[in-house]
Enzyme design. Sequence first.
Site, PDB file in Angstrom:
ATOM      1  N   CYS A  45       0.836  -1.217   0.000  1.00 27.49           N
ATOM      2  CA  CYS A  45       0.000   0.000   0.000  1.00 27.49           C
ATOM      3  C   CYS A  45       0.866   1.262   0.000  1.00 27.49           C
ATOM      4  O   CYS A  45       0.526   2.261  -0.648  1.00 27.49           O
ATOM      5  CB  CYS A  45      -0.940   0.007   1.199  1.00 27.49           C
ATOM      6  SG  CYS A  45      -2.155  -1.324   1.134  1.00 27.49           S
TER       7      CYS A  45
HETATM    8  C1  BEZ Z   1       0.425  -4.501   1.946  1.00 26.93           C
HETATM    9  O1  BEZ Z   1       0.206  -3.354   1.586  1.00 26.93           O
HETATM   10  O2  BEZ Z   1       1.531  -4.996   1.940  1.00 26.93           O
HETATM   11  C2  BEZ Z   1      -0.740  -5.331   2.418  1.00 26.93           C
HETATM   12  C3  BEZ Z   1      -2.005  -5.068   1.932  1.00 26.93           C
HETATM   13  C4  BEZ Z   1      -3.063  -5.843   2.360  1.00 26.93           C
HETATM   14  C5  BEZ Z   1      -2.881  -6.845   3.277  1.00 26.93           C
HETATM   15  C6  BEZ Z   1      -1.594  -7.093   3.744  1.00 26.93           C
HETATM   16  C7  BEZ Z   1      -0.532  -6.334   3.321  1.00 26.93           C
END
Ligand code: BEZ
Length: 221
Positions: A45
Amino acid sequence: MTVRINDIVPDFKAETTDGPIDFYDWAGNGWIVLFSHPKDFTPVCTTELGRLAQLFPEFTARNCKIIGLSVDTVADHLRWKPDIEKVAGVPLPYPLIADQDLRLAKSLGMLPADAGATSKERTETNNATVRSVFVIGPDKRIRMMQTYPMNTGRNFDETLRVLDALQLSEKHDVATPVDWRRGDDVIIPHSLTEDEAKRRYPNGWRAVTPYLRYIADPTES
Ligand code: BEZ
Protein backbone atom coordinates in the site's frame (compact mmCIF):
# COMPACT_ATOMS: atom_id res chain seq x y z
CA MET A 1 -23.99 -4.09 0.96
CA THR A 2 -23.14 -4.82 -2.65
CA VAL A 3 -22.17 -1.95 -4.92
CA ARG A 4 -22.11 -2.11 -8.68
CA ILE A 5 -21.12 0.02 -11.62
CA ASN A 6 -23.62 2.88 -12.07
CA ASP A 7 -24.66 2.89 -8.39
CA ILE A 8 -24.60 6.35 -6.82
CA VAL A 9 -22.09 6.74 -3.99
CA PRO A 10 -24.16 8.27 -1.19
CA ASP A 11 -22.84 11.48 0.35
CA PHE A 12 -20.85 10.94 3.55
CA LYS A 13 -18.95 12.87 6.18
CA ALA A 14 -15.42 11.72 6.98
CA GLU A 15 -12.35 12.67 8.97
CA THR A 16 -9.32 12.99 6.70
CA THR A 17 -5.70 14.08 6.86
CA ASP A 18 -6.91 17.44 5.46
CA GLY A 19 -9.63 17.77 8.14
CA PRO A 20 -13.32 16.83 8.08
CA ILE A 21 -15.04 16.63 4.68
CA ASP A 22 -18.53 16.31 3.26
CA PHE A 23 -17.82 14.09 0.29
CA TYR A 24 -20.08 15.78 -2.27
CA ASP A 25 -18.82 19.26 -1.33
CA TRP A 26 -15.24 18.06 -1.49
CA ALA A 27 -15.80 16.27 -4.81
CA GLY A 28 -17.47 19.20 -6.57
CA ASN A 29 -18.42 18.55 -10.18
CA GLY A 30 -15.36 16.65 -11.28
CA TRP A 31 -14.24 13.03 -11.44
CA ILE A 32 -12.98 11.17 -8.38
CA VAL A 33 -10.63 8.26 -7.77
CA LEU A 34 -11.30 6.75 -4.34
CA PHE A 35 -8.95 3.92 -3.42
CA SER A 36 -8.78 1.94 -0.22
CA HIS A 37 -6.31 0.24 2.11
CA PRO A 38 -6.76 -2.36 4.84
CA LYS A 39 -4.15 -0.97 7.24
CA ASP A 40 -1.54 1.79 7.57
CA PHE A 41 2.19 0.97 7.46
CA THR A 42 1.74 -1.92 4.99
CA PRO A 43 4.42 -2.24 2.31
CA VAL A 44 2.46 -2.77 -0.90
CA CYS A 45 0.00 0.00 0.00
CA THR A 46 2.85 2.41 0.76
CA THR A 47 4.14 2.03 -2.80
CA GLU A 48 0.62 2.45 -4.20
CA LEU A 49 -0.08 5.66 -2.29
CA GLY A 50 3.31 6.92 -3.45
CA ARG A 51 2.62 6.14 -7.09
CA LEU A 52 -0.66 8.02 -7.03
CA ALA A 53 1.15 10.97 -5.45
CA GLN A 54 3.52 10.94 -8.45
CA LEU A 55 0.63 10.66 -10.92
CA PHE A 56 -1.46 13.33 -9.17
CA PRO A 57 -0.79 16.02 -11.84
CA GLU A 58 -2.03 13.64 -14.57
CA PHE A 59 -5.32 13.15 -12.72
CA THR A 60 -5.65 16.88 -12.00
CA ALA A 61 -5.20 17.59 -15.72
CA ARG A 62 -8.22 15.33 -16.32
CA ASN A 63 -10.38 17.16 -13.75
CA CYS A 64 -10.10 14.19 -11.40
CA LYS A 65 -9.49 14.43 -7.65
CA ILE A 66 -7.91 11.62 -5.67
CA ILE A 67 -8.84 10.48 -2.17
CA GLY A 68 -7.40 7.54 -0.26
CA LEU A 69 -9.08 5.59 2.49
CA SER A 70 -7.46 3.43 5.11
CA VAL A 71 -8.97 1.53 7.98
CA ASP A 72 -7.03 3.43 10.66
CA THR A 73 -7.12 6.80 12.42
CA VAL A 74 -6.07 10.24 11.15
CA ALA A 75 -3.24 10.17 13.71
CA ASP A 76 -1.94 6.91 12.20
CA HIS A 77 -2.31 8.28 8.66
CA LEU A 78 -0.30 11.37 9.61
CA ARG A 79 2.48 9.18 11.06
CA TRP A 80 2.45 7.05 7.88
CA LYS A 81 2.56 10.04 5.51
CA PRO A 82 6.35 10.71 5.73
CA ASP A 83 7.06 7.08 4.79
CA ILE A 84 4.84 7.40 1.71
CA GLU A 85 6.57 10.65 0.75
CA LYS A 86 9.98 9.05 1.22
CA VAL A 87 9.00 6.18 -1.10
CA ALA A 88 7.35 8.49 -3.67
CA GLY A 89 9.96 11.24 -3.61
CA VAL A 90 7.10 13.80 -3.72
CA PRO A 91 4.68 15.19 -1.11
CA LEU A 92 1.38 13.36 -0.64
CA PRO A 93 -1.00 15.81 -2.36
CA TYR A 94 -4.38 14.20 -1.63
CA PRO A 95 -6.32 13.46 1.58
CA LEU A 96 -6.59 10.10 3.32
CA ILE A 97 -9.91 9.19 4.92
CA ALA A 98 -9.77 7.62 8.41
CA ASP A 99 -12.26 4.76 8.27
CA GLN A 100 -11.50 3.28 11.67
CA ASP A 101 -15.20 2.61 12.30
CA LEU A 102 -15.34 0.64 8.99
CA ARG A 103 -18.41 2.62 7.93
CA LEU A 104 -17.26 3.41 4.40
CA ALA A 105 -15.60 0.06 3.86
CA LYS A 106 -18.98 -1.54 4.60
CA SER A 107 -21.09 0.94 2.65
CA LEU A 108 -18.88 0.48 -0.43
CA GLY A 109 -19.14 -3.30 -0.19
CA MET A 110 -15.51 -3.89 0.80
CA LEU A 111 -16.36 -5.47 4.18
CA PRO A 112 -19.47 -7.40 5.25
CA ALA A 113 -22.07 -5.65 7.41
CA ASP A 114 -21.15 -7.87 10.39
CA ALA A 115 -17.47 -6.83 10.35
CA GLY A 116 -17.98 -4.83 13.55
CA ALA A 117 -17.65 -1.12 14.21
CA THR A 118 -13.96 -0.68 14.84
CA SER A 119 -10.70 -1.55 13.16
CA LYS A 120 -8.94 -1.88 16.54
CA GLU A 121 -8.78 -5.65 16.82
CA ARG A 122 -8.62 -6.23 13.08
CA THR A 123 -5.51 -7.07 11.08
CA GLU A 124 -4.55 -6.22 7.52
CA THR A 125 -5.32 -9.83 6.63
CA ASN A 126 -8.94 -9.79 7.78
CA ASN A 127 -9.32 -6.36 6.17
CA ALA A 128 -7.68 -7.62 2.98
CA THR A 129 -10.77 -6.99 0.85
CA VAL A 130 -10.38 -3.26 1.49
CA ARG A 131 -8.19 -2.89 -1.60
CA SER A 132 -10.48 -1.37 -4.18
CA VAL A 133 -10.20 1.43 -6.71
CA PHE A 134 -13.38 3.29 -7.60
CA VAL A 135 -13.62 5.80 -10.43
CA ILE A 136 -16.63 8.00 -9.67
CA GLY A 137 -18.20 10.30 -12.25
CA PRO A 138 -19.29 13.93 -11.80
CA ASP A 139 -22.80 12.51 -11.19
CA LYS A 140 -21.36 10.50 -8.24
CA ARG A 141 -22.04 7.22 -10.00
CA ILE A 142 -19.44 4.46 -9.84
CA ARG A 143 -17.98 4.17 -13.35
CA MET A 144 -15.27 1.61 -12.65
CA MET A 145 -14.35 -0.61 -9.72
CA GLN A 146 -11.47 -2.99 -9.26
CA THR A 147 -10.45 -4.99 -6.19
CA TYR A 148 -6.89 -6.26 -5.86
CA PRO A 149 -5.35 -9.08 -3.89
CA MET A 150 -3.20 -8.03 -0.94
CA ASN A 151 0.14 -9.06 -2.37
CA THR A 152 -0.34 -7.54 -5.82
CA GLY A 153 0.41 -3.85 -6.27
CA ARG A 154 -2.13 -1.88 -8.26
CA ASN A 155 -1.42 -0.28 -11.64
CA PHE A 156 -2.58 3.33 -11.66
CA ASP A 157 -1.52 3.86 -15.27
CA GLU A 158 -4.47 1.55 -15.96
CA THR A 159 -6.72 3.75 -13.81
CA LEU A 160 -5.62 6.76 -15.91
CA ARG A 161 -6.25 4.83 -19.11
CA VAL A 162 -9.77 3.92 -17.97
CA LEU A 163 -10.41 7.54 -16.96
CA ASP A 164 -9.37 8.68 -20.45
CA ALA A 165 -11.67 6.08 -22.01
CA LEU A 166 -14.61 7.01 -19.76
CA GLN A 167 -14.23 10.70 -20.47
CA LEU A 168 -13.93 10.07 -24.22
CA SER A 169 -17.03 7.83 -24.29
CA GLU A 170 -18.99 10.40 -22.33
CA LYS A 171 -18.06 13.25 -24.67
CA HIS A 172 -18.25 11.52 -28.04
CA ASP A 173 -20.53 8.48 -27.60
CA VAL A 174 -17.85 6.03 -28.69
CA ALA A 175 -16.48 2.83 -27.17
CA THR A 176 -12.81 1.88 -26.85
CA PRO A 177 -11.19 -1.42 -27.81
CA VAL A 178 -8.86 -3.58 -25.78
CA ASP A 179 -5.74 -1.77 -24.50
CA TRP A 180 -6.94 1.51 -26.03
CA ARG A 181 -4.82 4.57 -25.42
CA ARG A 182 -5.35 8.22 -26.41
CA GLY A 183 -4.97 8.61 -30.17
CA ASP A 184 -5.84 4.99 -31.04
CA ASP A 185 -8.90 4.23 -33.19
CA VAL A 186 -12.19 3.91 -31.31
CA ILE A 187 -15.33 1.85 -31.86
CA ILE A 188 -18.78 2.96 -32.98
CA PRO A 189 -21.04 1.66 -30.17
CA HIS A 190 -23.02 -1.46 -30.93
CA SER A 191 -26.19 0.42 -29.95
CA LEU A 192 -25.83 2.72 -32.99
CA THR A 193 -27.67 1.22 -35.98
CA GLU A 194 -26.14 1.22 -39.46
CA ASP A 195 -28.44 4.09 -40.54
CA GLU A 196 -27.67 6.15 -37.44
CA ALA A 197 -23.95 5.49 -37.93
CA LYS A 198 -24.16 6.61 -41.59
CA ARG A 199 -25.80 9.86 -40.49
CA ARG A 200 -23.27 10.50 -37.74
CA TYR A 201 -20.19 9.39 -39.69
CA PRO A 202 -20.88 10.32 -43.35
CA ASN A 203 -17.23 9.68 -44.24
CA GLY A 204 -17.66 6.06 -43.22
CA TRP A 205 -15.69 3.76 -40.96
CA ARG A 206 -13.44 0.73 -41.07
CA ALA A 207 -15.54 -2.39 -40.51
CA VAL A 208 -13.68 -5.51 -39.39
CA THR A 209 -16.94 -7.37 -38.85
CA PRO A 210 -20.43 -5.88 -39.31
CA TYR A 211 -20.54 -5.06 -35.60
CA LEU A 212 -16.89 -3.99 -35.10
CA ARG A 213 -16.69 -0.57 -36.72
CA TYR A 214 -13.64 1.63 -36.15
CA ILE A 215 -13.23 5.39 -36.55
CA ALA A 216 -10.31 7.62 -35.66
CA ASP A 217 -10.08 9.01 -32.11
CA PRO A 218 -12.46 12.00 -32.42
CA THR A 219 -10.22 14.17 -30.23
CA GLU A 220 -7.42 13.85 -32.82
CA SER A 221 -9.37 15.42 -35.68
C1 BEZ B 1 0.43 -4.50 1.95
O1 BEZ B 1 0.21 -3.35 1.59
O2 BEZ B 1 1.53 -5.00 1.94
C2 BEZ B 1 -0.74 -5.33 2.42
C3 BEZ B 1 -2.00 -5.07 1.93
C4 BEZ B 1 -3.06 -5.84 2.36
C5 BEZ B 1 -2.88 -6.84 3.28
C6 BEZ B 1 -1.59 -7.09 3.74
C7 BEZ B 1 -0.53 -6.33 3.32
